[in-house]
Motif scaffolding. Structure first.
Motif, PDB file in Angstrom:
ATOM      1  N   LEU A   1       9.844   7.215  -2.656  1.00  0.00           N
ATOM      2  CA  LEU A   1      10.299   5.934  -3.200  1.00  0.00           C
ATOM      3  C   LEU A   1      11.767   6.071  -3.593  1.00  0.00           C
ATOM      4  CD1 LEU A   1       7.653   4.662  -5.792  1.00  0.00           C
ATOM      5  CD2 LEU A   1       8.295   3.570  -3.656  1.00  0.00           C
ATOM      6  N   THR A   2      12.538   5.053  -3.332  1.00  0.00           N
ATOM      7  CA  THR A   2      13.900   5.014  -3.871  1.00  0.00           C
ATOM      8  C   THR A   2      13.808   4.404  -5.272  1.00  0.00           C
ATOM      9  OG1 THR A   2      14.285   2.789  -3.032  1.00  0.00           O
ATOM     10  CG2 THR A   2      14.891   4.636  -1.572  1.00  0.00           C
ATOM     11  N   SER A   3      14.912   4.400  -5.988  1.00  0.00           N
ATOM     12  CA  SER A   3      14.899   3.773  -7.312  1.00  0.00           C
ATOM     13  C   SER A   3      14.594   2.280  -7.187  1.00  0.00           C
ATOM     14  CB  SER A   3      16.212   4.008  -8.051  1.00  0.00           C
ATOM     15  OG  SER A   3      17.297   3.508  -7.308  1.00  0.00           O
ATOM     16  N   GLU A   4      15.074   1.646  -6.112  1.00  0.00           N
ATOM     17  CA  GLU A   4      14.774   0.225  -5.891  1.00  0.00           C
ATOM     18  C   GLU A   4      13.289   0.025  -5.595  1.00  0.00           C
ATOM     19  OE1 GLU A   4      17.351  -2.089  -3.294  1.00  0.00           O
ATOM     20  OE2 GLU A   4      18.973  -0.657  -3.685  1.00  0.00           O
ATOM     21  N   GLY A   5      12.712   0.938  -4.818  1.00  0.00           N
ATOM     22  CA  GLY A   5      11.287   0.857  -4.506  1.00  0.00           C
ATOM     23  C   GLY A   5      10.436   1.042  -5.749  1.00  0.00           C
ATOM     24  N   LYS A   6      10.839   1.986  -6.582  1.00  0.00           N
ATOM     25  CA  LYS A   6      10.102   2.226  -7.833  1.00  0.00           C
ATOM     26  C   LYS A   6      10.193   1.003  -8.741  1.00  0.00           C
ATOM     27  CE  LYS A   6       9.609   5.349 -11.705  1.00  0.00           C
ATOM     28  NZ  LYS A   6      10.194   6.337 -12.570  1.00  0.00           N
TER      29      LYS A   6
ATOM     30  N   ARG B   1      15.010  -1.867   3.832  1.00  0.00           N
ATOM     31  CA  ARG B   1      15.225  -2.587   2.564  1.00  0.00           C
ATOM     32  C   ARG B   1      15.585  -1.641   1.423  1.00  0.00           C
ATOM     33  NH1 ARG B   1      10.372  -6.430   1.371  1.00  0.00           N
ATOM     34  NH2 ARG B   1      11.716  -6.826  -0.404  1.00  0.00           N
ATOM     35  N   ASN B   2      15.750  -0.372   1.745  1.00  0.00           N
ATOM     36  CA  ASN B   2      16.102   0.666   0.765  1.00  0.00           C
ATOM     37  C   ASN B   2      15.030   0.811  -0.327  1.00  0.00           C
ATOM     38  OD1 ASN B   2      17.759   2.762  -0.150  1.00  0.00           O
ATOM     39  ND2 ASN B   2      18.703   1.426  -1.680  1.00  0.00           N
ATOM     40  N   LEU B   3      13.761   0.644   0.061  1.00  0.00           N
ATOM     41  CA  LEU B   3      12.663   0.803  -0.895  1.00  0.00           C
ATOM     42  C   LEU B   3      12.028   2.191  -0.785  1.00  0.00           C
ATOM     43  CD1 LEU B   3      11.051  -2.733  -0.497  1.00  0.00           C
ATOM     44  CD2 LEU B   3      12.571  -1.929  -2.331  1.00  0.00           C
ATOM     45  N   VAL B   4      12.170   2.823   0.381  1.00  0.00           N
ATOM     46  CA  VAL B   4      11.724   4.198   0.583  1.00  0.00           C
ATOM     47  C   VAL B   4      12.789   4.928   1.382  1.00  0.00           C
ATOM     48  CG1 VAL B   4       9.267   3.580   0.569  1.00  0.00           C
ATOM     49  CG2 VAL B   4      10.458   3.828   2.761  1.00  0.00           C
ATOM     50  N   GLU B   5      12.693   6.256   1.362  1.00  0.00           N
ATOM     51  CA  GLU B   5      13.575   7.059   2.202  1.00  0.00           C
ATOM     52  C   GLU B   5      12.795   8.239   2.754  1.00  0.00           C
ATOM     53  OE1 GLU B   5      16.829   8.805   0.014  1.00  0.00           O
ATOM     54  OE2 GLU B   5      15.536   9.318  -1.671  1.00  0.00           O
ATOM     55  N   ARG B   6      13.180   8.653   3.947  1.00  0.00           N
ATOM     56  CA  ARG B   6      12.599   9.846   4.561  1.00  0.00           C
ATOM     57  C   ARG B   6      13.483  11.022   4.199  1.00  0.00           C
ATOM     58  NH1 ARG B   6      11.768   5.817   8.807  1.00  0.00           N
ATOM     59  NH2 ARG B   6       9.598   5.803   9.468  1.00  0.00           N
TER      60      ARG B   6
ATOM     61  N   GLY C   1       0.814  -1.211   0.000  1.00  0.00           N
ATOM     62  CA  GLY C   1       0.000   0.000   0.000  1.00  0.00           C
ATOM     63  C   GLY C   1       0.847   1.260   0.000  1.00  0.00           C
ATOM     64  N   VAL C   2       1.904   1.272   0.792  1.00  0.00           N
ATOM     65  CA  VAL C   2       2.809   2.426   0.835  1.00  0.00           C
ATOM     66  C   VAL C   2       3.506   2.603  -0.511  1.00  0.00           C
ATOM     67  CG1 VAL C   2       4.976   3.298   1.817  1.00  0.00           C
ATOM     68  CG2 VAL C   2       3.168   2.440   3.330  1.00  0.00           C
ATOM     69  N   LEU C   3       4.075   1.522  -1.041  1.00  0.00           N
ATOM     70  CA  LEU C   3       4.792   1.607  -2.323  1.00  0.00           C
ATOM     71  C   LEU C   3       3.865   2.069  -3.443  1.00  0.00           C
ATOM     72  CD1 LEU C   3       6.922  -1.676  -2.147  1.00  0.00           C
ATOM     73  CD2 LEU C   3       7.717   0.678  -1.751  1.00  0.00           C
ATOM     74  N   GLU C   4       2.664   1.491  -3.496  1.00  0.00           N
ATOM     75  CA  GLU C   4       1.708   1.844  -4.552  1.00  0.00           C
ATOM     76  C   GLU C   4       1.251   3.291  -4.418  1.00  0.00           C
ATOM     77  OE1 GLU C   4      -2.073   2.613  -6.350  1.00  0.00           O
ATOM     78  OE2 GLU C   4      -1.923   2.244  -4.201  1.00  0.00           O
ATOM     79  N   THR C   5       0.998   3.749  -3.201  1.00  0.00           N
ATOM     80  CA  THR C   5       0.553   5.123  -2.979  1.00  0.00           C
ATOM     81  C   THR C   5       1.643   6.111  -3.378  1.00  0.00           C
ATOM     82  OG1 THR C   5      -0.923   4.426  -1.202  1.00  0.00           O
ATOM     83  CG2 THR C   5      -0.308   6.755  -1.255  1.00  0.00           C
ATOM     84  N   LEU C   6       2.867   5.863  -2.952  1.00  0.00           N
ATOM     85  CA  LEU C   6       3.971   6.761  -3.313  1.00  0.00           C
ATOM     86  C   LEU C   6       4.223   6.746  -4.822  1.00  0.00           C
ATOM     87  CD1 LEU C   6       6.498   6.022  -0.420  1.00  0.00           C
ATOM     88  CD2 LEU C   6       5.022   8.035  -0.694  1.00  0.00           C
TER      89      LEU C   6
END
Length: 153
Positions: A103-108, A84-89, A47-52
């Protein structure tokens, strides 16, 4: 299977509808989120990844509001995604108290891999309903979700 409660017709009808809605929702969610395990993410993390991915960077509070998670829970979800380096603050430049989640590039890359299959599974699940039924369901769910008048006793 409906309710076995022996109340008024109005109560029995409401409980029966609630049970059917809850079972359908849980059953559908179970089938859809089972695929997340192969990506080692939870439903909340998805949900977080999709929303971002679709809305861009958001502060934690807004992100929690979007995916219906408490502030404590969203913090834990973001902490785990950050590990997991999928997002960053990211702290605000003008106001360093403001922190947004990006989102980080890995998260995207991950959400771009997962999301198309997720959409296909949702489309397949909803194919049992006609387009008109899907529209009606959407309107009913929106109406239930936005109910703000006081509850009757």
């Amino acid at each position: 299977m409906g309710t076995k409660f022996k109340g008024s017709k109005k109560e029995v009808q409401a409980l029966d509808s609630f049970i059917k809605l809850k079972r359908a929702s849980e059953s559908l969610s179970s089938r859809l989120i089972s695929e997340f395990s192969k990506w080692n993410i939870s439903e909340s993390q998805f949900g977080v990844l999709e929303t971002l991915y679709h809305l861009g960077p958001l502060c934690q509070k807004d992100l929690g509001d979007k995916i219906l998670k408490s502030t404590g829970n969203i913090t834990l979800v973001i902490d785990n995604l950050e590990k997991r380096n999928l997002v960053e603050r990211v702290r605000g430049v003008e106001d360093r108290r403001f922190i947004s989640v990006h989102l980080t590039s890995e998260g995207k890359k991950l959400i771009e891999q997962i999301f198309p299959d997720h959409v296909k599974r949702i489309t397949s699940e909803f194919s049992v309903l006609s387009p008109e039924e899907q529209d009606a369901l959407g309107k009913i769910c929106k109406k239930l979700g936005k109910k703000t008048e006081p509850t009757s006793k």
